[in-house]
Scaffold this active site. Structure first.
Site: not given
Length: 585
Positions: A213, A224, A322, A517, A532
């Site tokens: 990942n 990933q 995620d 992002e 998160e």
């Protein structure tokens, strides 16, 4: 069967699954960074705003010494709380802050004026592209030799070449992020840096059999989306380096075999069995980098349900999405489900299988280029089998698009996600009319009705891979897929989406002088939210996609709609106009 027998059967199943989950390995073997009482104590004390902070810290003594000191500290108080001040003192004695694993590095192949800049006609976008090109220097990282010589002191995985990182809390390399970063580097004519990053991934395949990942040991048992083969393809197209291709292919095949042996599943439809891929991480315990998030989410669950949750969260992390309502399953309606209802491994994802399809086609091309006819035929056969499987399982002829397939319900998930159109980007379809049908589906979906990008879903779950966030890689794949359709209208929509996305990025940059992002599709210049952690700056793949779009459409793209000073001026003028009218009345 009597109710007593049913109860006994249920009990047996619970015991079986509890034992099975208990036997699952931790995220890594480190009793400091991945499992054990020290990790639990520190993370649940919530000494830092981000759980990732602790597991990125460097040890100042060997793991045995640190664990013995912690044992002495906690001896006799197993069920008692250790105060935060005592834990902080312990960390001060035995740990150093994150970042010590890197040394200062500036890419030697960076230069001021890459050729793609000349394509950009809008002066403001040109200056912005110059700034984006310059950001590669600030996102560069080189791992110190001490990580190689003393790996036991770090959670950082050593790789031999410097990297461009995403940015923010993501201070190390990440797998699928790097695909768009590398394409941006190629446009910036930084092919040495791009090759070094690809070589790092080849090095990781040699070590692990796949690409983890990210560049931390707590990521080493999940991956990933497997973009390495496509990275090599794009680098080879830019450089024509046949020797590099020859050296890379064995690792690409090894990674492909990992996904086929460890992430494949047989799906039977209409009496025919098809081999497809899914995300499936059979690793126990909370994610170290999100430890308390996982524990809090699992509160009040049975032990079996907790371990199932931890497994599925890691599969969700492996997907790159995620997290998202895309992975919600179980017995609940998707509108009422929450992250507790995540069942990532129970879905056959359209985009993963489109990518595997592209990898198979690309490996066949590589072997043909290298004169390996038997191997080329092997991957061509795998590619043709994938085309049949994708059409049989994922294509919906009524709606004219591909959908994720639920293994729980043996049916399609009809919700909109940009990933539904990933086969357009990957050219993973048998019939050319599927392109125009998928284009029509997109027009009818409602996803084009947002002013600042195509949303990640139409469901607002509070997760970051849902409404109202938009992400650069999904925009780029959608735009590329549309632009490849041999018809004027889809190509024009591709440009319109590129224009919208560039203006969204530019608007935010004009306000914050930063790249994010993710972005909010409902508000120009506003970064995305949810999930998160706080939205991160940097940002590697956002910069890479922006440069790709500026390269492809630079002669037509304009900053005008995103000129915030102009917006402010118009707003002020309108306000004065309204006030004047009120005074006249």
């Amino acid at each position: 069967m009597s109710s007593h027998n049913v109860d006994r059967v249920s009990l047996v199943f619970c015991i079986f699954f509890a034992q099975a989950y208990a036997l699952l390995p931790p995220p890594c073997d480190s009793e400091i960074y991945c499992t054990g009482e020290l990790l639990r104590r520190v993370q649940t004390a919530k000494l830092f705003n981000d759980d990732k902070h602790f597991v990125d810290m460097k040890l100042l003594a060997s793991p045995d010494v640190v664990l013995e000191a912690f044992h002495n500290l906690t001896f006799g108080v197993q069920n008692q709380t250790i105060t935060s001040s005592i834990l902080k003192d312990f960390l001060t004695r035995f740990f150093d802050a994150p970042g010590k694993e890197f040394e200062t590095w500036t890419p030697a192949d960076w230069h001021e004026q890459p050729q793609f800049l000349s394509k950009i006609k809008d002066p403001k976008l040109y200056n912005w592209a110059v700034d984006l090109h310059r950001l590669w220097k600030s996102l560069g990282r080189k791992i110190t030799m001490d990580v190689k010589d003393h790996p036991e002191l770090y959670s950082q995985i050593y790789t031999p070449n410097p990297v461009i990182v995403p940015g923010g809390r993501f201070r190390e390399l990440y797998y699928w992020d790097s695909y768009w970063i590398i394409n941006g580097l190629i446009l910036s004519e930084m092919t040495d840096t791009a090759q070094g990053m690809i070589n790092n991934f080849l090095y990781l395949v040699d070590r692990y059999g796949f690409v983890p990942n990210g560049g931390r040991i707590y990521y080493e048992r999940r991956s990933q989306p497997p973009f390495l083969t496509v990275m090599v393809r794009d680098y080879f197209r830019a450089t024509k380096d046949i020797n590099f291709l020859k050296e890379a292919v064995p690792a690409l095949e090894r990674e492909y075999n990992f996904w086929m042996q460890n992430r494949s599943i047989i799906v039977e439809v209409d009496g025919n069995k098809h081999i497809l891929n899914h995300y499936n991480v059979q690793i126990g315990q909370p994610r170290p980098e999100s430890y308390t998030d996982d524990l809090d989410l699992a509160e009040h669950m049975s032990e079996v349900d907790k371990e199932r949750l931890f497994v599925e969260l890691k599969a969700g992390a492996e997907s790159g999405w995620d997290f998202s309502s895309r992975w919600f399953g179980g017995n609940k309606d998707s509108n009422n489900a929450t992250l507790k209802d995540i069942y990532t491994s129970s879905f056959v994802p359209t985009d993963l299988n489109a990518l595997m399809c592209l990898n198979e086609h690309t490996l066949a091309q590589f072997h043909h280029e290298l004169g390996n006819d038997a191997a080329a035929q092997h991957y061509s056969k795998a590619y043709n089998n994938r085309l049949k499987a994708v059409e049989a399982v994922l294509w919906n002829s009524e709606k004219g698009v591909w959908f994720d397939y639920s293994l729980q319900t043996n049916s399609s998930n009809f919700a909109f996600y940009p990933s539904n159109l990933a086969p357009l980007w990957a050219h993973c379809f048998n019939h050319s009319d599927m392109q125009l049908r998928a284009f029509q589906y997109l027009k009818d979906s409602g996803a084009l009705n947002y002013p600042h990008g195509v949303p990640t879903s139409l469901h607002n779950s509070g997760e970051q891979w849902d409404m109202s966030n938009a992400w650069s890689p999904l925009q780029q794949m959608l735009i590329q897929g549309l632009s490849d359709i041999p018809s004027g209208e889809p190509k024009e929509l591709a440009f319109e989406l590129a224009q919208k996305w560039i203006q969204t990025n530019w608007a935010a940059y004009s306000i914050y002088e930063a790249m994010f992002e993710k972005y909010d599709v409902n508000a120009g210049g506003k970064p995305g939210g949810g999930g998160e952690y706080e939205v991160q700056l940097g940002f590697g793949w956002t910069n890479g996609v922006a440069l790709q779009l500026l390269d492809n459409y630079g002669e037509r793209l304009t900053s005008a709609a995103a000129d915030l000073n102009g917006f402010r001026l118009i707003w002020i003028q309108s306000l004065f106009f309204i006030l004047a009218l009120l005074l006249l009345l």
